[in-house]
Design a protein around this motif. Structure first.
Motif, PDB file in Angstrom:
ATOM      1  N   ILE A   1       0.758  -1.183   0.036  1.00  0.00           N
ATOM      2  CA  ILE A   1       0.199  -0.318   0.207  1.00  0.00           C
ATOM      3  C   ILE A   1       0.554   1.410   0.351  1.00  0.00           C
ATOM      4  CG2 ILE A   1      -1.512   1.864   1.291  1.00  0.00           C
ATOM      5  CD1 ILE A   1      -2.788  -0.989  -0.064  1.00  0.00           C
ATOM      6  N   LYS A   2       2.504   1.150   0.655  1.00  0.00           N
ATOM      7  CA  LYS A   2       2.565   2.385   0.923  1.00  0.00           C
ATOM      8  C   LYS A   2       3.375   2.722  -0.377  1.00  0.00           C
ATOM      9  CE  LYS A   2       4.237   2.478   5.592  1.00  0.00           C
ATOM     10  NZ  LYS A   2       5.215   3.133   6.290  1.00  0.00           N
ATOM     11  N   ARG A   3       4.119   1.630  -1.206  1.00  0.00           N
ATOM     12  CA  ARG A   3       4.464   1.540  -2.357  1.00  0.00           C
ATOM     13  C   ARG A   3       3.430   2.625  -3.573  1.00  0.00           C
ATOM     14  NH1 ARG A   3       9.032   2.901  -6.362  1.00  0.00           N
ATOM     15  NH2 ARG A   3      10.169   1.715  -4.696  1.00  0.00           N
ATOM     16  N   LEU A   4       2.222   2.281  -3.259  1.00  0.00           N
ATOM     17  CA  LEU A   4       1.322   2.188  -4.563  1.00  0.00           C
ATOM     18  C   LEU A   4       1.326   3.870  -4.427  1.00  0.00           C
ATOM     19  CD1 LEU A   4      -1.185   2.033  -6.762  1.00  0.00           C
ATOM     20  CD2 LEU A   4      -2.606   1.162  -5.115  1.00  0.00           C
ATOM     21  N   ASP A   5       0.622   3.845  -2.584  1.00  0.00           N
ATOM     22  CA  ASP A   5       0.555   5.545  -2.401  1.00  0.00           C
ATOM     23  C   ASP A   5       1.686   6.176  -2.871  1.00  0.00           C
ATOM     24  OD1 ASP A   5      -0.798   7.501  -1.026  1.00  0.00           O
ATOM     25  OD2 ASP A   5       0.852   7.352   1.007  1.00  0.00           O
ATOM     26  N   HIS A   6       3.034   6.115  -2.592  1.00  0.00           N
ATOM     27  CA  HIS A   6       4.568   6.652  -3.648  1.00  0.00           C
ATOM     28  C   HIS A   6       3.834   6.785  -5.097  1.00  0.00           C
ATOM     29  CE1 HIS A   6       7.909   7.164  -5.229  1.00  0.00           C
ATOM     30  NE2 HIS A   6       8.528   7.091  -4.447  1.00  0.00           N
ATOM     31  N   ASP A   7       3.681   5.765  -5.797  1.00  0.00           N
ATOM     32  CA  ASP A   7       3.516   5.774  -7.020  1.00  0.00           C
ATOM     33  C   ASP A   7       2.707   6.637  -7.672  1.00  0.00           C
ATOM     34  OD1 ASP A   7       5.625   4.583  -7.110  1.00  0.00           O
ATOM     35  OD2 ASP A   7       4.840   2.753  -7.786  1.00  0.00           O
ATOM     36  N   LEU A   8       1.600   6.209  -6.743  1.00  0.00           N
ATOM     37  CA  LEU A   8       0.614   7.394  -7.212  1.00  0.00           C
ATOM     38  C   LEU A   8       0.817   9.301  -7.568  1.00  0.00           C
ATOM     39  CD1 LEU A   8      -2.930   5.679  -5.519  1.00  0.00           C
ATOM     40  CD2 LEU A   8      -2.538   5.877  -8.172  1.00  0.00           C
ATOM     41  N   LYS A   9       1.569   9.171  -6.015  1.00  0.00           N
ATOM     42  CA  LYS A   9       1.989  10.577  -6.268  1.00  0.00           C
ATOM     43  C   LYS A   9       2.911  10.793  -7.065  1.00  0.00           C
ATOM     44  CE  LYS A   9       0.884  11.062  -1.024  1.00  0.00           C
ATOM     45  NZ  LYS A   9       1.317  10.744   0.381  1.00  0.00           N
ATOM     46  N   HIS A  10       3.656   9.903  -7.545  1.00  0.00           N
ATOM     47  CA  HIS A  10       5.333  10.397  -8.223  1.00  0.00           C
ATOM     48  C   HIS A  10       4.473  10.174  -9.553  1.00  0.00           C
ATOM     49  CE1 HIS A  10       7.669  11.958  -5.214  1.00  0.00           C
ATOM     50  NE2 HIS A  10       6.787  10.765  -4.584  1.00  0.00           N
ATOM     51  N   ALA A  11       3.630   9.444 -10.266  1.00  0.00           N
ATOM     52  CA  ALA A  11       2.976   8.937 -11.797  1.00  0.00           C
ATOM     53  C   ALA A  11       2.931  10.194 -12.553  1.00  0.00           C
ATOM     54  CB  ALA A  11       2.012   8.745 -12.021  1.00  0.00           C
ATOM     55  N   HIS A  12       3.406  11.352 -11.829  1.00  0.00           N
ATOM     56  CA  HIS A  12       3.701  12.024 -13.539  1.00  0.00           C
ATOM     57  C   HIS A  12       5.219  12.409 -13.966  1.00  0.00           C
ATOM     58  CE1 HIS A  12       5.087  14.096  -9.767  1.00  0.00           C
ATOM     59  NE2 HIS A  12       5.761  14.911 -10.620  1.00  0.00           N
ATOM     60  N   GLU A  13       5.758  11.819 -13.216  1.00  0.00           N
ATOM     61  CA  GLU A  13       7.381  11.378 -13.199  1.00  0.00           C
ATOM     62  C   GLU A  13       7.751  10.270 -14.949  1.00  0.00           C
ATOM     63  OE1 GLU A  13       9.627  10.703  -9.930  1.00  0.00           O
ATOM     64  OE2 GLU A  13       8.933  12.346  -8.638  1.00  0.00           O
TER      65      GLU A  13
END
Length: 733
Positions: A404-416
């Motif tokens: 879940i932490k990884r998913l949350d991180h990736d959602l925040k950085h998907a624009h990269e």
């Protein structure tokens, strides 16, 4: 005790009970992030603390809204953490040592406790103990360890430590001979310097620091790991690169690439990646370095093998990429084509973590940006073009991410990911027409670019417009995809309000959309773009001035008279002639190109020269007499040739006694391009089919032009020879 709280020019007073005075004293009577409302600034001369207290007691002022919450926090800090700080002042050194050890155990993994201790003034006391020669080595080492632990908290912790001048104190500690103490200081320095809030320039302030730190590399694996990590994070500018290079970074760090410690090898590798980035001198040196009898490039190539950790593969690929871009390794070298490029393409796979995919795509884009062959190879490697389309779908509804932490991180950085994909598409399509076609045919690609132009992230917008610019170099795409998706509309919107870096790329793209064969040219003209482009020509940025005048030049090409008149009106003659004296050669060349396009077709030439002929002839004279390049003077002579083609405008040349002499001079110039352009001028002036041609021929004959033309008919350059013969025929007809 009373605290004055100044807000919006009103003074209110907050009563602070005596049991909190000590806590506030430790704050130095300054605001602290933990208590943003608790301040004791310098009070006006007529208001002292006693007056504050009396006003509060008399009921003339009351506590602020958040005071009770803040006061509770102060009390909690005082109750739970004060005794740790008190023990640092114990007269018994053994009690002080035990107090520091207890503090170390209390702060491990406890960010709240770390913040409390910093608030209560632990840092200055720890630094004092660390620097005292009378302190035992064990105490000094434990102080360094606690400071390192405090640094592992929040960014505010780091800022507080830096403000307390921890870096000079720790650097001074490195002069000690004790290895354990040195390692503790380096470990703390490492933690501080890897934080983005630390000013890395603090490492370079004293010129004796870098050579001393370099000398500590051989002390232990720990010193090697910490020092290389510090260098990797603190090498941010070309100046930093050269400081490290000049103090022997390459020869000292190269042997660490074969260290038995993975951490040491990895940090050494990262050091080389930042040292080589856009630095030809470092890269050329690296190529000749041997590590245990093996060339450094071969060591890097081994580190890219599939059985190596991803972090190592990617960093080694970056090292070779930067060496290649700096010209130290050829783009057709096997270590680039067969090792580096395939490795970076692998990093773009959806099996990789988000940050690995981003770094892989951006590094690959940088590697092949100037080389068409690498672009062609990459475009057919592992279905890269279609693989990048997955960057826009991340994370998908069927994402394999279970953390879940990884998913949350990736959602925040998907624009990269989107930013990286646009960059790589831009690099892939910068030269080859077939690759551009493949990109635009990738699912919903043009829609994604259009969406990217309006994203909230400035970096995504910049990458999207860079991708659009790359594709706009294609005549086919300008006529099809760009027209079908009306990309000019979001591009124009982007130009209205954007930072300079976006504005440069967007205006550069607009230049291509204004080419004569682009279907977007007409609707862009109707949108009122001329005023916008004229404003760009007044920018302080040479790149924006170039793009503004370039776009106007493209707009004026084969344009009707109405458009040309509007360009001259909006730009203004003063600005036009200011641009003709611009110190930037590119601006000058594009301004001459604009003038040449404005002065095409005889009615347009005569109309513009009747209004602005005097200024234009003056500008032409200044350029032909000035110290300018061959290209600038050739373009100026071509403008003169256009003027000579006008019906009435040519008289401005014939009535100017000085101008024919200048044409004559350039007909005899050693440069063929200038001779050819000058001969065009004469040819247009003496053309038989035009009124007054006989008088002009006679005058120019008297000035010796026939002899010069006759001589040029024998020129070795076929174009010049033919043009001279054509001009001579006007006299013989």
């Amino acid at each position: 005790m009373c605290v004055c709280n100044v807000l919006k020019h009103e003074v209110t007073f907050i009563a602070v009970p005596n049991d909190c005075i000590d806590a506030l004293v430790c704050l130095g009577w300054k605001s602290f992030p933990l208590f943003p409302g608790l301040k004791l600034p310098s009070l006006p001369g007529q208001v002292d603390e006693l007056q504050c207290l009396r006003r509060w007691e008399a009921g003339l002022c009351s506590p602020s809204r958040d005071f009770h919450r803040q006061l509770a926090t102060v009390r909690e800090v005082t109750a739970t953490s004060r005794h740790y700080v008190d023990r640092l002042f114990d007269p018994d050194p053994q009690n002080v040592l035990q107090g520091v050890i207890d503090m170390k155990n209390a702060v491990i993994g406890n960010n709240k406790q770390k913040a409390n201790l910093i608030v209560l003034g632990a840092v200055p006391r720890l630094l004092y103990l660390l620097q005292q020669s009378s302190s035992s080595l064990e105490l000094r080492t434990e102080c360094a360890v606690v400071l390192g632990s405090l640094a592992m908290g929040t960014e505010n912790n780091i800022k507080s430590l830096v403000d307390c001048h921890i870096i000079p104190a720790l650097l001074q500690g490195l002069l000690c001979s004790d290895l354990i103490f040195i390692e503790a200081c380096l470990r703390c320095l490492r933690t501080i310097f890897i934080s983005p809030v630390t000013p890395v320039q603090l490492l370079y302030t004293d010129p004796t620091v870098i050579p001393h730190i370099m000398s500590l590399l051989s002390r232990s694996q720990h010193t090697q790991e910490y020092i290389t990590q510090i260098f990797a994070h603190c090498c941010k500018t070309p100046e930093h690169q050269m400081v490290l290079f000049n103090h022997g970074a390459i020869q000292n760090i190269a042997p660490l690439l074969i260290s038995p410690s993975y951490k040491v090898r990895m940090q050494a590798l990262k050091c080389f990646s930042v040292l080589a980035y856009e630095n030809a001198q470092v890269s050329m040196t690296l190529v000749n370095v041997l590590v245990d009898g093996e060339q450094l490039s071969q060591v890097f190539a081994r580190m890219m093998q599939r059985d190596k950790p991803i972090e190592m593969q990617l960093t080694a690929a970056k090292c070779l990429t930067y060496m290649c871009r700096a010209g130290a390794i050829r783009t057709d070298d096997n270590c680039i084509i067969l090792k580096t490029l395939p490795c970076l393409v692998r990093m773009c796979s959806k099996e990789r973590l988000l940050e690995e995919r981003v770094e892989g795509a951006e590094t690959l884009a940088f590697l092949m940006e100037p080389d068409i062959e690498l672009q062609r190879i990459a475009s057919v490697t592992d279905h890269l073009v279609s693989m990048l389309a997955d960057y826009f779908k991340y994370p998908s509804s069927v994402s394999a991410i279970t953390d879940i932490k990884r998913l949350d991180h990736d959602l925040k950085h998907a624009h990269e990911l989107r930013q990286a994909a646009f960059k790589l598409y831009a690099s892939l399509g910068s030269n080859d027409e077939d690759i551009r076609k493949k990109i635009t045919e990738t699912e919903n690609m043009m829609d994604r670019i259009v969406s990217g132009l309006s994203e909230s992230s400035i970096k995504v917008r910049l990458a999207a417009v860079r991708c659009l610019h790359s594709l706009s170099r294609s005549v086919q795409q300008l006529r099809t995809s760009f027209h079908d998706h009306a990309v000019w509309k979001p591009l124009m919107k982007l130009l209205q309000n954007a930072p300079d870096e976006v504005l440069v790329m967007a205006s550069s793209t607009l230049c291509n959309l204004l080419l004569e064969f682009s279907p977007s040219k007409e609707p862009i003209l109707e949108s009122g773009v001329i005023e916008l482009l004229c404003s760009l020509t007044q920018s302080d940025s040479p790149a924006l001035r170039v793009n503004g005048i370039w776009a106007l030049m493209n707009m004026a090409f084969q344009a009707d008279q109405k458009v040309k008149v509007e360009i001259v009106r909006a730009l203004g003659t003063e600005q036009l002639f200011r641009l003709l004296s611009d110190p930037d050669t590119n601006v000058l060349m594009k301004t001459l190109g604009l003038l040449r396009n404005l002065l095409s077709t005889r009615p347009h030439i005569d109309q513009i020269m009747s209004s602005h002929g005097k200024q234009i002839m003056q500008a032409v004279t200044l350029i032909l007499e000035g110290e300018h390049s061959i290209e600038v003077k050739e373009q100026t002579l071509c403008i003169l040739a256009n003027i000579a083609d006008g019906n009435t405008a040519k008289e401005l040349i014939m009535t100017n006694d000085d101008m024919p002499q200048k044409i004559k001079y350039y007909m005899g110039h050693s440069n063929v391009k200038l001779q050819l352009a000058a001969t065009f001028c004469i040819s247009n002036l003496i053309w038989n089919e035009e009124d007054g041609s006989q008088e002009r021929q006679d005058k120019l004959r008297e000035m010796g032009f026939v002899d010069i033309l006759h001589k040029l008919t024998q020129a070795s350059d076929p174009s010049l020879c033919d043009r001279a013969k054509t001009a001579m025929q006007q006299y013989l007809a």
